[in-house]
Scaffold this motif. Sequence first.
Motif, PDB file in Angstrom:
ATOM      1  N   ALA A 146       0.832  -1.207   0.000  1.00 18.96           N
ATOM      2  CA  ALA A 146       0.000   0.000   0.000  1.00 18.96           C
ATOM      3  C   ALA A 146       0.864   1.253   0.000  1.00 18.96           C
ATOM      4  O   ALA A 146       0.559   2.236  -0.697  1.00 18.96           O
ATOM      5  CB  ALA A 146      -0.929  -0.005   1.215  1.00 18.96           C
ATOM      6  N   THR A 147       1.963   1.220   0.760  1.00 21.13           N
ATOM      7  CA  THR A 147       2.858   2.380   0.822  1.00 21.13           C
ATOM      8  C   THR A 147       3.553   2.603  -0.514  1.00 21.13           C
ATOM      9  O   THR A 147       3.643   3.742  -1.000  1.00 21.13           O
ATOM     10  CB  THR A 147       3.908   2.173   1.929  1.00 21.13           C
ATOM     11  OG1 THR A 147       3.235   1.966   3.179  1.00 21.13           O
ATOM     12  CG2 THR A 147       4.833   3.370   2.052  1.00 21.13           C
ATOM     13  N   ILE A 148       4.051   1.541  -1.125  1.00 20.67           N
ATOM     14  CA  ILE A 148       4.710   1.672  -2.428  1.00 20.67           C
ATOM     15  C   ILE A 148       3.703   2.083  -3.494  1.00 20.67           C
ATOM     16  O   ILE A 148       3.985   2.913  -4.361  1.00 20.67           O
ATOM     17  CB  ILE A 148       5.389   0.346  -2.821  1.00 20.67           C
ATOM     18  CG1 ILE A 148       6.428  -0.057  -1.769  1.00 20.67           C
ATOM     19  CG2 ILE A 148       6.039   0.455  -4.185  1.00 20.67           C
ATOM     20  CD1 ILE A 148       7.501   0.960  -1.510  1.00 20.67           C
ATOM     21  N   GLY A 149       2.504   1.513  -3.434  1.00 18.59           N
ATOM     22  CA  GLY A 149       1.473   1.848  -4.421  1.00 18.59           C
ATOM     23  C   GLY A 149       1.019   3.292  -4.359  1.00 18.59           C
ATOM     24  O   GLY A 149       0.461   3.813  -5.328  1.00 18.59           O
ATOM     25  N   ALA A 150       1.271   3.964  -3.229  1.00 14.99           N
ATOM     26  CA  ALA A 150       0.895   5.375  -3.108  1.00 14.99           C
ATOM     27  C   ALA A 150       1.685   6.266  -4.051  1.00 14.99           C
ATOM     28  O   ALA A 150       1.323   7.431  -4.242  1.00 14.99           O
ATOM     29  CB  ALA A 150       1.094   5.844  -1.662  1.00 14.99           C
ATOM     30  N   ALA A 151       2.746   5.741  -4.664  1.00 21.07           N
ATOM     31  CA  ALA A 151       3.514   6.525  -5.644  1.00 21.07           C
ATOM     32  C   ALA A 151       2.643   6.952  -6.815  1.00 21.07           C
ATOM     33  O   ALA A 151       2.942   7.935  -7.491  1.00 21.07           O
ATOM     34  CB  ALA A 151       4.713   5.718  -6.140  1.00 21.07           C
ATOM     35  N   ARG A 152       1.545   6.243  -7.060  1.00 19.08           N
ATOM     36  CA  ARG A 152       0.634   6.593  -8.165  1.00 19.08           C
ATOM     37  C   ARG A 152      -0.007   7.959  -7.971  1.00 19.08           C
ATOM     38  O   ARG A 152      -0.465   8.579  -8.933  1.00 19.08           O
ATOM     39  CB  ARG A 152      -0.470   5.540  -8.297  1.00 19.08           C
ATOM     40  CG  ARG A 152       0.025   4.115  -8.502  1.00 19.08           C
ATOM     41  CD  ARG A 152      -1.155   3.191  -8.792  1.00 19.08           C
ATOM     42  NE  ARG A 152      -0.756   1.794  -8.821  1.00 19.08           N
ATOM     43  CZ  ARG A 152      -0.947   0.933  -7.828  1.00 19.08           C
ATOM     44  NH1 ARG A 152      -1.561   1.348  -6.723  1.00 19.08           N
ATOM     45  NH2 ARG A 152      -0.575  -0.334  -7.923  1.00 19.08           N
ATOM     46  N   LEU A 234       6.349   9.137   5.726  1.00 18.57           N
ATOM     47  CA  LEU A 234       5.067   9.295   6.429  1.00 18.57           C
ATOM     48  C   LEU A 234       3.950   9.688   5.459  1.00 18.57           C
ATOM     49  O   LEU A 234       2.811   9.204   5.578  1.00 18.57           O
ATOM     50  CB  LEU A 234       5.202  10.337   7.530  1.00 18.57           C
ATOM     51  CG  LEU A 234       6.201  10.025   8.649  1.00 18.57           C
ATOM     52  CD1 LEU A 234       6.251  11.169   9.659  1.00 18.57           C
ATOM     53  CD2 LEU A 234       5.840   8.720   9.348  1.00 18.57           C
ATOM     54  N   SER A 235       4.267  10.527   4.503  1.00 14.97           N
ATOM     55  CA  SER A 235       3.269  10.941   3.509  1.00 14.97           C
ATOM     56  C   SER A 235       2.827   9.756   2.662  1.00 14.97           C
ATOM     57  O   SER A 235       1.642   9.610   2.342  1.00 14.97           O
ATOM     58  CB  SER A 235       3.840  12.046   2.620  1.00 14.97           C
ATOM     59  OG  SER A 235       4.142  13.208   3.371  1.00 14.97           O
ATOM     60  N   LEU A 236       3.771   8.892   2.290  1.00 15.40           N
ATOM     61  CA  LEU A 236       3.439   7.712   1.502  1.00 15.40           C
ATOM     62  C   LEU A 236       2.590   6.721   2.294  1.00 15.40           C
ATOM     63  O   LEU A 236       1.641   6.131   1.762  1.00 15.40           O
ATOM     64  CB  LEU A 236       4.719   7.030   1.009  1.00 15.40           C
ATOM     65  CG  LEU A 236       5.482   7.742  -0.111  1.00 15.40           C
ATOM     66  CD1 LEU A 236       6.862   7.125  -0.296  1.00 15.40           C
ATOM     67  CD2 LEU A 236       4.702   7.681  -1.422  1.00 15.40           C
ATOM     68  N   ILE A 237       2.919   6.530   3.579  1.00 21.91           N
ATOM     69  CA  ILE A 237       2.115   5.640   4.427  1.00 21.91           C
ATOM     70  C   ILE A 237       0.687   6.168   4.527  1.00 21.91           C
ATOM     71  O   ILE A 237      -0.294   5.416   4.423  1.00 21.91           O
ATOM     72  CB  ILE A 237       2.758   5.498   5.817  1.00 21.91           C
ATOM     73  CG1 ILE A 237       4.093   4.755   5.713  1.00 21.91           C
ATOM     74  CG2 ILE A 237       1.817   4.769   6.772  1.00 21.91           C
ATOM     75  CD1 ILE A 237       4.874   4.693   7.011  1.00 21.91           C
ATOM     76  N   ASP A 238       0.559   7.469   4.722  1.00 21.04           N
ATOM     77  CA  ASP A 238      -0.759   8.094   4.834  1.00 21.04           C
ATOM     78  C   ASP A 238      -1.551   7.963   3.534  1.00 21.04           C
ATOM     79  O   ASP A 238      -2.743   7.617   3.545  1.00 21.04           O
ATOM     80  CB  ASP A 238      -0.582   9.567   5.206  1.00 21.04           C
ATOM     81  CG  ASP A 238      -1.644  10.056   6.171  1.00 21.04           C
ATOM     82  OD1 ASP A 238      -1.948   9.337   7.135  1.00 21.04           O
ATOM     83  OD2 ASP A 238      -2.178  11.169   5.941  1.00 21.04           O
ATOM     84  N   ALA A 239      -0.884   8.221   2.415  1.00 23.87           N
ATOM     85  CA  ALA A 239      -1.555   8.132   1.116  1.00 23.87           C
ATOM     86  C   ALA A 239      -1.934   6.695   0.787  1.00 23.87           C
ATOM     87  O   ALA A 239      -3.003   6.437   0.218  1.00 23.87           O
ATOM     88  CB  ALA A 239      -0.651   8.708   0.027  1.00 23.87           C
ATOM     89  N   GLY A 240      -1.061   5.755   1.149  1.00 22.71           N
ATOM     90  CA  GLY A 240      -1.380   4.341   0.911  1.00 22.71           C
ATOM     91  C   GLY A 240      -2.570   3.879   1.704  1.00 22.71           C
ATOM     92  O   GLY A 240      -3.389   3.083   1.226  1.00 22.71           O
ATOM     93  N   GLY A 241      -2.686   4.365   2.945  1.00 26.26           N
ATOM     94  CA  GLY A 241      -3.838   4.011   3.761  1.00 26.26           C
ATOM     95  C   GLY A 241      -5.123   4.627   3.261  1.00 26.26           C
ATOM     96  O   GLY A 241      -6.204   4.057   3.435  1.00 26.26           O
ATOM     97  N   LEU A 242      -5.016   5.782   2.610  1.00 22.35           N
ATOM     98  CA  LEU A 242      -6.201   6.469   2.107  1.00 22.35           C
ATOM     99  C   LEU A 242      -6.710   5.864   0.802  1.00 22.35           C
ATOM    100  O   LEU A 242      -7.916   5.608   0.654  1.00 22.35           O
ATOM    101  CB  LEU A 242      -5.880   7.947   1.895  1.00 22.35           C
ATOM    102  CG  LEU A 242      -6.966   8.796   1.225  1.00 22.35           C
ATOM    103  CD1 LEU A 242      -8.190   8.914   2.139  1.00 22.35           C
ATOM    104  CD2 LEU A 242      -6.414  10.176   0.867  1.00 22.35           C
ATOM    105  N   GLY A 243      -5.798   5.633  -0.147  1.00 18.80           N
ATOM    106  CA  GLY A 243      -6.228   5.249  -1.496  1.00 18.80           C
ATOM    107  C   GLY A 243      -6.005   3.809  -1.884  1.00 18.80           C
ATOM    108  O   GLY A 243      -6.565   3.353  -2.891  1.00 18.80           O
TER     109      GLY A 243
END
Length: 272
Positions: A146-152, A234-243
């Motif tokens: 989820a954290t890596i996928g937040a790169a999208r 931290l931003s990537l973890i947050d974005a991964g949890g959201l999307g």
Amino acid sequence: MAALVPAGLGWARCGRHEEVRASGSHRRSSRRRARAVTRPHHEKAPRSNGALERDGILMASVTEGAAIQIDRIAAETVRVPIVGTSPLIVHNFSEKSKRQMLDAQQGRKKLKEVRDPRSEYTAALYRISDPNGDRFGFPVTAFKAATIGAARFYDKSVSMTSLRQFIFMRGILSEADPQQLVEIVGEPRMREDVVRLGGPSRSADLRYRPEFPTWSAVLEVTFVTSSISRQSVLSLIDAGGLGIGVGEWRPEKRGEFGTYAVDASREIEVLS
């Protein structure tokens, strides 16, 4: 009749049908000397520091007796608290399902069994063995994905390939499960869902799975500080949890479950 050829070209006066090389031995020795000091056209003379330039690329050289010095990669490990923003649906692949799959592959006859919803529910939980009582968990690989996928959600300068090499997560290994798990703090309950099976018939079936209505966890994250900052992680973890989310029916799979965010009410612990 003899023909006259310019002496500068290295040829003497000769007849129509034969040519005689002038000063042959002298010119051969000159060529040998030239080869000794001449380099290929793509290779320039060494620089003052001993490096050699070839095709416009400066090739490194090591002075005799000097050791190559390579610095260690700078990394930091932190514990990041997260809190669920929607229920987490868990579905572990039970031992019973594995056995049924193996029986089908080996051609063994499947015996019809009486269905036990409570057993299906308990078998779908991920467990962390503990002398004081098993704890619940979830695969750490799901949170990393989820954290890596937040790169999208960011521009192309943030690539998932690079993030996989910069960010690492660690979970708990125990005898209860062969994979690393993140402990899930919360109380599960059984939920019943109607699902559609695969295949041409698309027949309906019932699924009994655990659900954590409220839940939290702590992610142990190691990242390369020379490549990515703590705030970016931290931003990537947050974005991964959201999307992206984790578990069944998460946003990545067109659902609304398994979302989370960095818990702003708790401090981030720096381990190293």
